[in-house]
Design a protein around this motif. Structure first.
Motif, short mmCIF file in Angstrom:
data_model
loop_
_atom_site.label_atom_id
_atom_site.label_comp_id
_atom_site.label_asym_id
_atom_site.label_seq_id
_atom_site.Cartn_x
_atom_site.Cartn_y
_atom_site.Cartn_z
N ALA A 183 12.24 -34.88 73.92
CA ALA A 183 11.35 -35.03 72.31
C ALA A 183 12.15 -35.91 71.36
CB ALA A 183 11.21 -33.47 72.21
N ALA A 184 13.63 -35.73 71.93
CA ALA A 184 14.46 -35.92 70.89
C ALA A 184 14.58 -37.25 70.76
CB ALA A 184 15.87 -35.59 71.10
N ARG A 185 14.58 -38.03 71.46
CA ARG A 185 14.29 -40.14 71.77
C ARG A 185 12.69 -40.09 71.12
NH1 ARG A 185 16.73 -38.31 76.55
NH2 ARG A 185 14.69 -38.46 78.28
N SER A 186 11.97 -39.94 71.76
CA SER A 186 11.10 -39.87 71.36
C SER A 186 10.51 -39.72 69.24
CB SER A 186 9.66 -39.20 71.97
OG SER A 186 8.67 -39.09 70.65
N ARG A 187 11.38 -38.82 69.18
CA ARG A 187 11.39 -38.75 67.19
C ARG A 187 12.61 -40.27 66.11
NH1 ARG A 187 13.28 -32.88 65.46
NH2 ARG A 187 12.26 -34.51 63.81
N LEU A 188 13.40 -40.29 67.59
CA LEU A 188 14.26 -40.81 66.95
C LEU A 188 13.30 -42.75 67.06
CD1 LEU A 188 17.20 -42.44 66.73
CD2 LEU A 188 17.67 -42.65 69.06
N ARG A 189 12.35 -43.39 68.51
CA ARG A 189 11.92 -44.12 68.27
C ARG A 189 10.92 -44.34 67.39
NH1 ARG A 189 12.12 -43.08 74.01
NH2 ARG A 189 10.48 -42.06 73.47
N GLY A 190 10.19 -43.23 66.56
CA GLY A 190 9.02 -43.60 65.62
C GLY A 190 9.98 -43.74 64.53
N ALA A 191 11.00 -43.03 64.06
CA ALA A 191 11.89 -43.23 63.55
C ALA A 191 12.81 -44.93 63.35
CB ALA A 191 13.35 -42.15 62.82
N ARG A 192 13.09 -45.05 64.23
CA ARG A 192 13.10 -46.54 64.15
C ARG A 192 11.58 -47.17 63.62
NH1 ARG A 192 17.10 -46.67 69.75
NH2 ARG A 192 19.11 -45.63 68.62
N ARG A 193 10.74 -47.60 64.86
CA ARG A 193 9.69 -48.21 63.93
C ARG A 193 9.39 -48.33 62.20
NH1 ARG A 193 8.09 -45.97 68.80
NH2 ARG A 193 6.85 -44.17 68.15
N ALA A 194 9.04 -46.86 62.05
CA ALA A 194 9.12 -46.60 60.59
C ALA A 194 10.52 -47.32 59.27
CB ALA A 194 9.11 -45.41 60.16
N ARG A 195 11.18 -47.47 60.55
CA ARG A 195 12.49 -48.29 59.85
C ARG A 195 11.87 -49.39 59.18
NH1 ARG A 195 15.30 -47.97 55.75
NH2 ARG A 195 17.53 -49.53 55.93
N LYS A 196 11.93 -50.28 60.65
CA LYS A 196 10.88 -51.91 60.68
C LYS A 196 10.22 -51.89 60.09
CE LYS A 196 14.13 -52.11 65.73
NZ LYS A 196 13.83 -52.70 66.66
N GLN A 197 9.44 -51.08 60.19
CA GLN A 197 8.30 -52.06 59.36
C GLN A 197 8.51 -51.76 58.23
OE1 GLN A 197 4.96 -49.32 60.02
NE2 GLN A 197 3.43 -49.76 58.55
N TYR A 198 9.12 -50.42 57.53
CA TYR A 198 9.76 -50.52 55.69
C TYR A 198 10.27 -52.02 55.67
CZ TYR A 198 11.74 -48.85 51.53
OH TYR A 198 12.70 -49.28 50.53
N GLU A 199 10.99 -51.96 56.30
CA GLU A 199 12.03 -53.41 55.97
C GLU A 199 11.36 -54.27 56.22
OE1 GLU A 199 15.23 -53.57 58.80
OE2 GLU A 199 16.98 -51.89 58.15
N ARG A 200 10.73 -54.93 57.10
CA ARG A 200 9.59 -56.13 56.74
C ARG A 200 8.73 -56.13 55.61
NH1 ARG A 200 8.75 -54.32 62.43
NH2 ARG A 200 6.83 -53.70 62.35
N GLU A 201 8.34 -54.85 55.55
CA GLU A 201 7.35 -55.15 54.11
C GLU A 201 7.83 -55.41 53.10
OE1 GLU A 201 5.67 -50.99 53.71
OE2 GLU A 201 4.18 -51.14 55.47
N GLU A 202 9.42 -55.01 53.23
CA GLU A 202 10.29 -55.71 51.40
C GLU A 202 10.63 -56.92 51.77
OE1 GLU A 202 11.60 -53.29 49.77
OE2 GLU A 202 10.21 -51.92 49.77
N VAL A 203 11.02 -57.06 53.43
CA VAL A 203 11.12 -58.80 53.53
C VAL A 203 9.74 -59.20 52.37
CG1 VAL A 203 11.44 -60.57 54.80
CG2 VAL A 203 12.36 -58.45 55.08
N ARG A 204 9.05 -59.29 53.06
CA ARG A 204 7.62 -59.49 52.51
C ARG A 204 7.02 -59.36 51.21
NH1 ARG A 204 4.98 -58.09 57.43
NH2 ARG A 204 4.32 -55.95 56.26
N ARG A 205 7.76 -58.78 50.60
CA ARG A 205 7.50 -58.32 49.41
C ARG A 205 8.50 -59.79 48.55
NH1 ARG A 205 9.02 -54.51 45.05
NH2 ARG A 205 10.63 -53.19 46.66
#
Length: 358
Positions: free
Chosen positions: A109-131
């Motif tokens: 479960a901890a690894r799953s949460r970590l993967r989810g946090a990484r995906r959210a972080r990457k998506q946020y970074e992509r949105e900031e780069v596009r902006r």
């Protein structure tokens, strides 16, 4: 105080329900009042009168109350991944999504949460780069669209210009009077079938230079398949005797026609071709109006400053140099109107502002 690695705190076992003590005030029971008087102090080894010795007093077991009955959330052990520390968490706030509350946080479960946090972080970074790169991307898109349109236009023009649809099929000759137009067309037949932009202009110049009567020419392409040749013919100005023949020449001294007899309608030029006198005589003849040129019989020019004309009837015109020839021609025409050739033997227009009649 930090717990050692792998230490797990386990709560004490809960007593049976029958042995659980009741809270004060619960079920309508009253709390036992505390004694107001303090027991008399006794010396060690002695007991107060009438008291029971401590060793003979019955011992009541200590009972604990479960955390749930006290209104507290149960605790459960968990291991924090990544930092090497352990701790406890409650079932209400530390349970990951999809995990039943009250269960320990497993490594999966901890690894799953970590993967989810990484995906959210990457998506946020992509949105900031596009902006932050939106303006540069729009500018790049505009440049790409413009360059693509220009390239497409150039490709379309080249494909249309060099395709068989633009092949030369017709040659049109304009301005040919003494030069036979069919001969000019026949001389340029080698260019038929060639795309208009690829017509060999050097070959066209070589073929047209063989016609002595052509003074100059211009070539015009008329899509989809017509080549227009505009010709300026040489204008003869006079006749020059040459080796028993008479050559009809133009102002450049090019022989247009040769014959045994002088050609009618053209004056005889007494000057050698290529000399300064011939150039001055040619310039004077070209400046004369048509009404005076038809009356001209002889042009004499030993030098460039002593051009002399002879008209029908024997009248002479002292012209001088070829300078201001247009002005001198106007003055001569005015004099001939007021004083015809039969009345005057000589017109001196070498100084046009002070012309002299003799």
């Amino acid at each position: 105080m930090k717990r050692p690695q792998g230490f797990e705190h386990r709560p004490p076992p809960l007593p049976p329900a029958a042995a659980r003590p009741e809270r004060p005030g619960a079920s309508g029971s009253k709390a036992t009042p505390k004694p107001t008087s303090k027991p008399a102090s006794t010396s060690p080894g002695k007991s107060a009168p009438g008291s029971t010795p401590a060793s003979s007093a019955p011992t009541e077991p200590i009972r604990t109350q479960p955390a749930a009955s006290a209104g507290l959330a149960p605790v459960f052990p968990f291991r924090r991944t990544g930092d090497g520390e352990t701790g406890t968490g409650t079932a209400t706030g530390n349970s990951p999504a999809g995990q039943p509350p009250g269960q320990p946080l497993t490594p999966r479960a901890a690894r799953s949460r970590l993967r989810g946090a990484r995906r959210a972080r990457k998506q946020y970074e992509r949105e900031e780069v596009r902006r932050f790169t939106g303006r540069s991307r729009r500018r790049r898109t505009t440049w790409l669209v413009g360059l693509g349109t220009l390239a497409a236009l150039i490709g379309f023009v080249l494909a249309g210009a060099y395709s068989p649809l633009m092949a030369l099929r017709t040659i049109e000759v304009v301005g040919a009077n003494r030069v036979p137009a069919d001969q000019v067309t026949a001389a340029l037949e080698d260019q038929l079938g060639t795309p208009l932009p690829l017509v060999d202009l050097a070959a066209v110049r070589e073929e047209l230079s063989r016609f002595r009567l052509i003074r100059s020419y211009a070539v015009e392409s008329r899509p989809p398949g017509t080549l227009v040749v505009r010709i300026v013919e040489r204008e003869p100005i006079g006749v020059i005797p040459s080796r028993g023949d008479f050559d009809l020449v133009d102002a450049a001294g090019v022989v247009i026609l040769s014959g045994d007899e002088p050609q009618a309608g053209y004056p005889a030029i007494a000057a050698s071709v290529g000399s300064p006198g011939f150039a001055a005589a040619a310039a004077v003849v070209e400046s004369l109006p048509a009404g005076i040129r038809t009356q001209l019989t002889t042009v004499t020019a030993a030098t460039k400053d002593d051009v002399t004309l002879t008209l029908d009837g024997g009248a002479r015109v002292v012209w001088g140099s070829a300078e201001e020839s247009d002005y001198k021609a106007v003055v001569l025409a005015a004099l001939m109107v007021g004083h015809p050739v039969g009345d005057v033997d000589e017109y001196d227009v070498s100084s046009p502002d002070s012309a002299v009649l003799r």
